[in-house]
Design a protein around this motif. Structure first.
Motif, PDB file in Angstrom:
ATOM      1  N   TYR A   1       0.876  -1.187   0.000  1.00 39.15           N
ATOM      2  CA  TYR A   1       0.000   0.000   0.000  1.00 39.15           C
ATOM      3  C   TYR A   1       0.907   1.229   0.000  1.00 39.15           C
ATOM      4  O   TYR A   1       1.211   1.793   1.060  1.00 39.15           O
ATOM      5  CB  TYR A   1      -0.906   0.002   1.235  1.00 39.15           C
TER       6      TYR A   1
ATOM      7  N   ALA B   1       0.305   4.489   2.004  1.00 41.39           N
ATOM      8  CA  ALA B   1       0.351   4.351   3.462  1.00 41.39           C
ATOM      9  C   ALA B   1       1.663   3.739   3.943  1.00 41.39           C
ATOM     10  O   ALA B   1       1.890   3.652   5.155  1.00 41.39           O
ATOM     11  CB  ALA B   1      -0.817   3.494   3.940  1.00 41.39           C
TER      12      ALA B   1
ATOM     13  N   TYR C   1      -1.399  -8.279  10.224  1.00 41.18           N
ATOM     14  CA  TYR C   1      -2.822  -7.984  10.399  1.00 41.18           C
ATOM     15  C   TYR C   1      -3.655  -9.263  10.326  1.00 41.18           C
ATOM     16  O   TYR C   1      -4.486  -9.518  11.211  1.00 41.18           O
ATOM     17  CB  TYR C   1      -3.318  -6.990   9.335  1.00 41.18           C
TER      18      TYR C   1
ATOM     19  N   LEU D   1      -9.027  -7.277   4.093  1.00 43.53           N
ATOM     20  CA  LEU D   1      -8.464  -6.048   3.556  1.00 43.53           C
ATOM     21  C   LEU D   1      -9.076  -5.754   2.189  1.00 43.53           C
ATOM     22  O   LEU D   1      -9.595  -6.652   1.515  1.00 43.53           O
ATOM     23  CB  LEU D   1      -6.944  -6.166   3.416  1.00 43.53           C
TER      24      LEU D   1
ATOM     25  N   GLN E   1      -7.366  -0.477  -1.559  1.00 44.61           N
ATOM     26  CA  GLN E   1      -7.551   0.968  -1.627  1.00 44.61           C
ATOM     27  C   GLN E   1      -6.205   1.647  -1.391  1.00 44.61           C
ATOM     28  O   GLN E   1      -5.183   0.983  -1.199  1.00 44.61           O
ATOM     29  CB  GLN E   1      -8.572   1.404  -0.576  1.00 44.61           C
TER      30      GLN E   1
ATOM     31  N   VAL F   1      -5.276   3.197   1.189  1.00 44.09           N
ATOM     32  CA  VAL F   1      -4.875   2.807   2.539  1.00 44.09           C
ATOM     33  C   VAL F   1      -5.391   1.390   2.787  1.00 44.09           C
ATOM     34  O   VAL F   1      -6.301   0.932   2.092  1.00 44.09           O
ATOM     35  CB  VAL F   1      -5.447   3.773   3.597  1.00 44.09           C
ATOM     36  N   PRO F   2      -4.823   0.675   3.767  1.00 42.72           N
ATOM     37  CA  PRO F   2      -5.284  -0.701   4.032  1.00 42.72           C
ATOM     38  C   PRO F   2      -6.637  -0.711   4.736  1.00 42.72           C
ATOM     39  O   PRO F   2      -6.745  -0.990   5.935  1.00 42.72           O
ATOM     40  CB  PRO F   2      -4.168  -1.272   4.907  1.00 42.72           C
ATOM     41  N   SER F   3      -7.689  -0.390   3.979  1.00 44.34           N
ATOM     42  CA  SER F   3      -9.039  -0.381   4.532  1.00 44.34           C
ATOM     43  C   SER F   3      -9.547  -1.806   4.666  1.00 44.34           C
ATOM     44  O   SER F   3      -9.046  -2.735   4.020  1.00 44.34           O
ATOM     45  CB  SER F   3      -9.979   0.451   3.668  1.00 44.34           C
TER      46      SER F   3
ATOM     47  N   TYR G   1     -12.751   1.950   7.529  1.00 44.43           N
ATOM     48  CA  TYR G   1     -11.813   1.794   8.638  1.00 44.43           C
ATOM     49  C   TYR G   1     -10.543   1.095   8.168  1.00 44.43           C
ATOM     50  O   TYR G   1     -10.572   0.234   7.295  1.00 44.43           O
ATOM     51  CB  TYR G   1     -12.451   0.986   9.762  1.00 44.43           C
ATOM     52  N   THR G   2      -9.412   1.456   8.773  1.00 42.67           N
ATOM     53  CA  THR G   2      -8.131   0.849   8.415  1.00 42.67           C
ATOM     54  C   THR G   2      -7.856  -0.372   9.284  1.00 42.67           C
ATOM     55  O   THR G   2      -8.516  -0.614  10.300  1.00 42.67           O
ATOM     56  CB  THR G   2      -6.983   1.846   8.586  1.00 42.67           C
TER      57      THR G   2
ATOM     58  N   ASP H   1      -5.424  -1.035  11.394  1.00 45.30           N
ATOM     59  CA  ASP H   1      -5.125  -0.731  12.796  1.00 45.30           C
ATOM     60  C   ASP H   1      -6.393  -0.375  13.561  1.00 45.30           C
ATOM     61  O   ASP H   1      -6.568  -0.787  14.719  1.00 45.30           O
ATOM     62  CB  ASP H   1      -4.120   0.420  12.880  1.00 45.30           C
ATOM     63  N   GLU H   2      -7.274   0.397  12.944  1.00 46.03           N
ATOM     64  CA  GLU H   2      -8.525   0.765  13.607  1.00 46.03           C
ATOM     65  C   GLU H   2      -9.393  -0.464  13.882  1.00 46.03           C
ATOM     66  O   GLU H   2     -10.011  -0.572  14.944  1.00 46.03           O
ATOM     67  CB  GLU H   2      -9.294   1.771  12.747  1.00 46.03           C
TER      68      GLU H   2
END
Length: 304
Positions: A25, A28, A38, A244, A247, A249-251, A275-276, A278-279
């Protein structure tokens, strides 16, 4: 062993991971090592939603800004311990009569897939050899409609399904839309499930024609939310919860609470959003698996 390779033991399975520093990504700076991390950390809540389901992967060997390809068949170098299931492939674009699907039942398989840069994981609404045990309604906004309008339609759909005794659980797609997932009995065909979902979508379109569209024609979608009832076709798949997405970012396709959906419908914050990774890990640490009720089964659908 080359410096860019690492041998690891995952629950008794020997795996060789490669290119862990490769950025998948770019916007990011999120690397393949972070993708593997993840999927390893989210596995306790992800794996129950993958178990016993034929898995379609979308692989991005050169990252989300490079080329990608869908993969249904097990790769040639699939380890012998990875579960595969040979299933019919009606309408295969490659003329195959059957496909040897990967089934991700355990953490070693999930890590192996992540190492292949299989960023997106998609499953059907049925388990191998069974009728659908889940109905999925995909909510796809046509610009300028967005997630706010998806949330509004999700509430309409929730309330209508509840009239038939059907519980629904929301999640983001990880991109611009949402899905509602409904546990069902697993005793009706995919055609029956699709017919019911179509009927409800058409009802909502008649009741809210300025907001909802149930027809697939793209020229009808601007400013409205398309309720894609066809996701329940036996040949279709839906992005798995916690997968995942490709996108910038890693959404992640993220389970939501109905309070969050209501906040999104009203335009308040926090609301539904992409949301990513980490979130999502923080959300799971706090609330567990919001989609756990999908694993407990549900009622039969009314006749379509």
């Amino acid at each position: 062993m080359p410096a860019d390779r690492l041998r690891v033991d995952v629950e008794g399975r020997a795996l060789e991971l490669s290119n862990l520093d490769k950025v998948l990504y770019p916007a990011a700076g999120f690397t393949k090592g972070e993708v593997i991390d993840y999927y390893t950390r989210i596995a306790p809540v992800l794996l129950p939603h993958l178990r016993d389901r034929a898995l379609t992967r979308i692989r991005f060997p050169n990252g989300v800004d490079g080329g990608s390809f869908f993969e249904k068949n097990a790769p040639a170098a699939t380890p012998g311990w990875v579960r595969t299931e040979t299933l019919p492939a009606p309408g295969s674009s490659k003329g195959r009569e059957t496909i040897d699907y990967v089934v991700a039942d355990d953490l070693p398989t999930l890590v192996w897939l992540a190492n292949l840069a299989a960023l997106e994981l998609h499953t059907p609404q049925w388990k191998v050899g069974e009728h659908p045990d889940m109905m999925v309604v995909d909510l796809d906004p046509g610009a300028p409609a967005g997630l706010k309008q998806c949330c509004q339609v999700a509430l309409l759909m929730r309330d209508r399904l509840a009239e038939d005794g059907i519980d629904s659980y929301p999640k983001t797609s990880g991109k611009k839309g949402m899905q509602l997932c409904c546990p069902i009995a697993g005793r009706q065909s995919a055609d029956d499930v699709s017919a019911y979902a179509k009927r409800i979508a058409q009802e909502l379109e008649r009741a809210q024609p300025k907001v909802v569209v149930s027809k697939m024609a793209k020229n009808l979608r601007p400013g409205k939310v398309f309720i894609d009832w066809s996701q329940n076709n036996a040949a279709k798949t839906t992005v798995a919860p916690y997968s995942l997405r490709a996108q910038s970012v890693p959404s992640v396709s993220t389970p939501l609470t109905w309070d969050e959906v209501e906040a999104g419908a009203a335009g308040r914050r926090p609301a539904a959003k992409p949301y990513t990774a980490d979130e999502v890990l923080r959300r799971v640490d706090k609330s567990g698996d919001l989609l756990a009720p999908l694993l407990d089964g549900g009622p039969e659908l009314p006749d379509a």
